[in-house]
Design an enzyme around this catalytic site. Structure first.
Site, PDB file in Angstrom:
ATOM      1  N   GLU A 104       0.836  -1.204   0.000  1.00 27.10           N
ATOM      2  CA  GLU A 104       0.000   0.000   0.000  1.00 27.10           C
ATOM      3  C   GLU A 104       0.870   1.252   0.000  1.00 27.10           C
ATOM      4  O   GLU A 104       0.599   2.220  -0.718  1.00 27.10           O
ATOM      5  CB  GLU A 104      -0.919  -0.007   1.228  1.00 27.10           C
ATOM      6  CG  GLU A 104      -2.201   0.775   1.066  1.00 27.10           C
ATOM      7  CD  GLU A 104      -3.192   0.114   0.120  1.00 27.10           C
ATOM      8  OE1 GLU A 104      -4.000   0.844  -0.465  1.00 27.10           O
ATOM      9  OE2 GLU A 104      -3.143  -1.122  -0.038  1.00 27.10           O
ATOM     10  N   ARG A 322       2.067  -3.842  10.477  1.00 27.10           N
ATOM     11  CA  ARG A 322       1.509  -4.722   9.445  1.00 27.10           C
ATOM     12  C   ARG A 322       2.596  -5.687   8.997  1.00 27.10           C
ATOM     13  O   ARG A 322       3.408  -5.369   8.127  1.00 27.10           O
ATOM     14  CB  ARG A 322       0.963  -3.903   8.272  1.00 27.10           C
ATOM     15  CG  ARG A 322      -0.249  -3.059   8.662  1.00 27.10           C
ATOM     16  CD  ARG A 322      -0.828  -2.297   7.482  1.00 27.10           C
ATOM     17  NE  ARG A 322      -2.008  -1.552   7.897  1.00 27.10           N
ATOM     18  CZ  ARG A 322      -1.989  -0.294   8.323  1.00 27.10           C
ATOM     19  NH1 ARG A 322      -0.852   0.356   8.390  1.00 27.10           N
ATOM     20  NH2 ARG A 322      -3.104   0.317   8.688  1.00 27.10           N
TER      21      ARG A 322
END
Length: 713
Positions: A104, A322
């Site tokens: 991302e 993450r």
């Protein structure tokens, strides 16, 4: 001759050229503030505030005829941000893109490069770091790299796949079932798990069995034991009361039991590895009662930077949250070892710390979630953190430190008691050496101390209490259990689970009861439609296969267009069939059994975002609505007149109150029972009982309380 002013030579004007600064672009303002402090005066750090370009909301935005070319547009409302970024980039000496270190983040950097006309083919302007600390940030800027198009393409492929599925199936669901519905690869997989578990529960046939818990006495010390077997053989299950009675007939209440066996052993409990995204979400849900979204939001704050004041100022407290990896850097290991030696002692530091295993298809790009400095203890910074931040930081810190410590050592004892061939067994356990639980008390095994017993001795039976029981189905999913199931199935990425769960709730596909998921009728309808016409979308194995292919795109071993094409072509065929063959489902509203008090028309039971409610059948001419009152069968302990009913806050959280509100203001987060009302473990008279288990939770705010608070201000 004296000189005049005119005759004096003119002084040269001093020209100052403003030194150009390096521009650094990150996602969030708080992250920008922290990083700018580390880089110094030669750098200016600004925030893009997340993505600046995306697919349009008003259309598919993917050209399925031309290699699935995406039509990106500037996100609405980002005009001023983009204008300012262009201005800063034009004036900068060099532009660095320092968005998050994942797919991302790489995608955000790529879109920024496009907007700012940066040369991505030759310029090394991408900077990544796993933690926002001075050393990590400065080191990263010594080693900038080019944009990784494999990462960008992996994110782009996922985004396009999700758009093709969502923007194809959702309009179909609107036409055939109800407006406002949606479907998606991970969303449908998660909903399928919840529905399948519910079907299993409903189909489950309970079987009767009995237990014989007993209490014995040795030297005036009582201890518990359970029935084990008969005549030297273990009995796995007592099927019925008939067998219970036959066992009881063999027991002489006046005769002591022989201590036929005492087995002592030493056991070890090893620590768990440091957190991954998934295990952090699970632990925060079970230990802190944090919903997945709350966990990730709080972790983001800890990662981006907290102002600790003094010389430290703003600093990132944890590594990137993450991650699928349990790997720990050698520097962090050395720091942890030093801390453990100094704080707890040499015997607590592990020479070979526990190492976790990667799940199949998991990524090892980043370290585990850990504190950026083990020496920054939760206690030392508690006053600088919010309650949520402190709880989550303490959990992350404790788990990491524990992962570098020695095992907990337990002394176990197993005692077998026998009389007339009837065998009972008692198990005791005491902690001999605390090991890692010194830093992580929540993981400590419970002690169960038995009186000292030796073989050949005797104990007296104090009481025995036969209990009829029935086998239970697997429980409904909690958020923690659902996250674990999705990860084990290889569906989606743990970083996306929070958004997936929120979608299921907001679409009213599921409702929560005692923190467990229950599928709604509308959820079942949608899932049935997806399974009937789009079996691949609902199939967990197929979705996991797609995830594997996206991972291959990330490593450069697969072409993203090929991955999308192999999915879309058969999917398009299924879509055409569904368009022509799927029958329209009429979602009928049930009669509520009462009339509207405004216009007299019948009230209907309808399904909304936060569950069922009553609405007038003449809507939109009459907009009268009522909440559905659910009594739990108990009288209010405060006024002794009203019934206790289940109610909802604006955010959908369940609490319990008196039906006579506002005349009676009894309220409780915990569901009252006859037992809790009798023994005082439910708050009474609208006040928290000091002995109550519910004192830790604040009471739901009433309108009257809110008005009083506003008046004081």
């Amino acid at each position: 001759m004296p000189t005049t002013t005119k005759d004096k030579p003119k002084a040269k004007k001093r020209t100052t050229t403003k030194r150009k600064k390096n521009l650094v672009i990150v996602e969030s303002p708080s992250k920008a503030k922290t990083i700018e402090k580390y880089l110094g005066s030669g750098y200016k750090v600004v925030a893009s505030i997340g993505h600046i370009r995306d697919l349009p909301k008003s259309q598919m935005g993917v050209d399925t005829e031309n290699d699935y070319n995406p039509k990106y547009i500037n996100i609405r409302g980002k005009g001023d941000v983009i204008k300012n970024l262009k201005k800063e980039a034009k004036a900068a000496k060099h532009v660095y893109l320092a968005s998050d270190p994942d797919r991302e983040g790489e995608s955000i950097a790529w879109h920024l490069a496009h907007i700012l006309d940066l040369d991505t083919s030759s310029e090394e302007n991408r900077v990544v770091f796993n933690e926002i600390t001075k050393d990590a940030v400065k080191d990263a800027f010594k080693r900038p790299r080019q944009l990784d198009m494999n990462l960008v393409n992996a994110q782009q492929a996922r985004r396009i796949l999700d758009r093709l599925v969502g923007y194809s199936i959702s309009p179909l669901l609107w036409k055939k079932i109800k407006k406002g519905l949606s479907a998606g690869r991970v969303q449908s997989g998660a909903l399928g798990l919840i529905i399948d578990r519910e079907n299993d529960i409903q189909a489950f046939q309970p079987e009767e069995y009995w237990e014989l818990p007993a209490e014995f006495k040795k030297s005036n010390k009582k201890f518990k034991a359970g029935f084990y077997g008969l005549d030297g053989q273990k009995v796995k299950r007592i099927p019925d009361n008939e067998m219970v009675q036959s066992i009881l007939k063999r027991i002489d209440q006046n005769q002591e039991f022989d201590i036929s066996e005492v087995v002592k052993s030493e056991g070890k409990n090893n620590p768990s590895p440091a957190f991954t995204t998934s295990t952090l979400q699970q632990a925060a849900n079970t230990q802190l009662s944090f919903q997945t979204r709350r966990t990730m939001s709080t972790a983001q704050q800890l990662y981006e930077g907290i102002n600790l004041g003094g010389k430290e100022g703003s600093v990132g407290l944890i590594t990137y949250m993450r991650t699928d990896s349990t790997r720990i850097s050698s520097i962090a290991k050395n720091d942890a070892s030093k801390f453990i030696h100094e704080e707890y002692g040499d015997e607590y530091a592990a020479t070979k710390p526990v190492q976790g295993k990667l799940q199949e298809g998991a990524q090892d790009a980043h370290e585990a979630v850990r504190p950026t400095s083990v020496f920054r203890t939760p206690k030392s910074i508690k006053d600088k953190l919010t309650n949520d931040q402190f709880k989550l930081y303490q959990l992350i810190w404790s788990r990491f430190v524990a992962s570098q410590m020695t095992a907990e050592v337990i002394d176990r004892v197993r005692v077998t008691l026998t009389q007339n061939g009837v065998m009972f067994r008692a198990n005791g356990a005491t902690t001999k050496f605390a090991g890692y639980t010194k830093a992580y008390p929540a993981a400590k095994a419970k002690d169960n101390v038995l009186p000292e017993m030796v073989e050949g001795g005797n104990v007296k039976l104090d009481k025995i209490n036969p209990e009829q029981k029935f086998t239970q189905p697997k429980p409904r999913y909690t958020e923690a259990a659902l996250v674990k199931a999705l990860e084990e199935a290889g569906v989606g990425r743990p970083s996306t689970y929070a958004a997936t769960i929120e979608t299921l709730k907001s679409r009213a596909y599921v409702k929560m009861d005692a923190k467990k998921f229950i599928p709604t009728e509308i959820g079942k309808m949608v899932q049935d439609a997806v399974r009937d016409y789009f079996p691949d979308v609902a199939d967990l194995k197929f979705t996991a296969q797609i995830e594997g292919e996206l991972d291959n795109v990330e490593t450069g071993n697969e072409d993203w267009v090929k991955v999308v094409d192999e999915f879309y072509k058969p999917f398009k065929g299924e879509l055409d069939i569904a368009e022509s063959e799927m029958e329209k489902i009429v979602v009928k509203d049930k009669l509520a059994g009462e009339n509207c008090e405004i216009c007299g028309a019948p009230m209907l039971e309808r399904l909304g975002r936060y569950g069922k409610f009553f609405a007038c059948s003449r809507f939109p001419d009459c907009r009268n609505t009522k909440t559905i009152v659910k009594e739990i069968g108990l009288v209010c302990p405060k006024c002794h007149q009203g019934q206790i009913i289940e109610r909802k806050t604006k955010r959908g959280r369940t609490f319990y109150g008196c039906s006579r509100y506002p005349d009676c203001e009894f309220i409780s987060w915990d569901k009252p029972t006859e037992k809790t009302l009798a023994d005082g473990t439910t708050p009474k008279d609208g006040e928290d009982n000091k002995k109550s288990k519910t004192t830790k939770s604040k009471k739901p705010a009433t309108k009257k309380a809110t008005k009083k608070k506003a008046a004081k201000k």
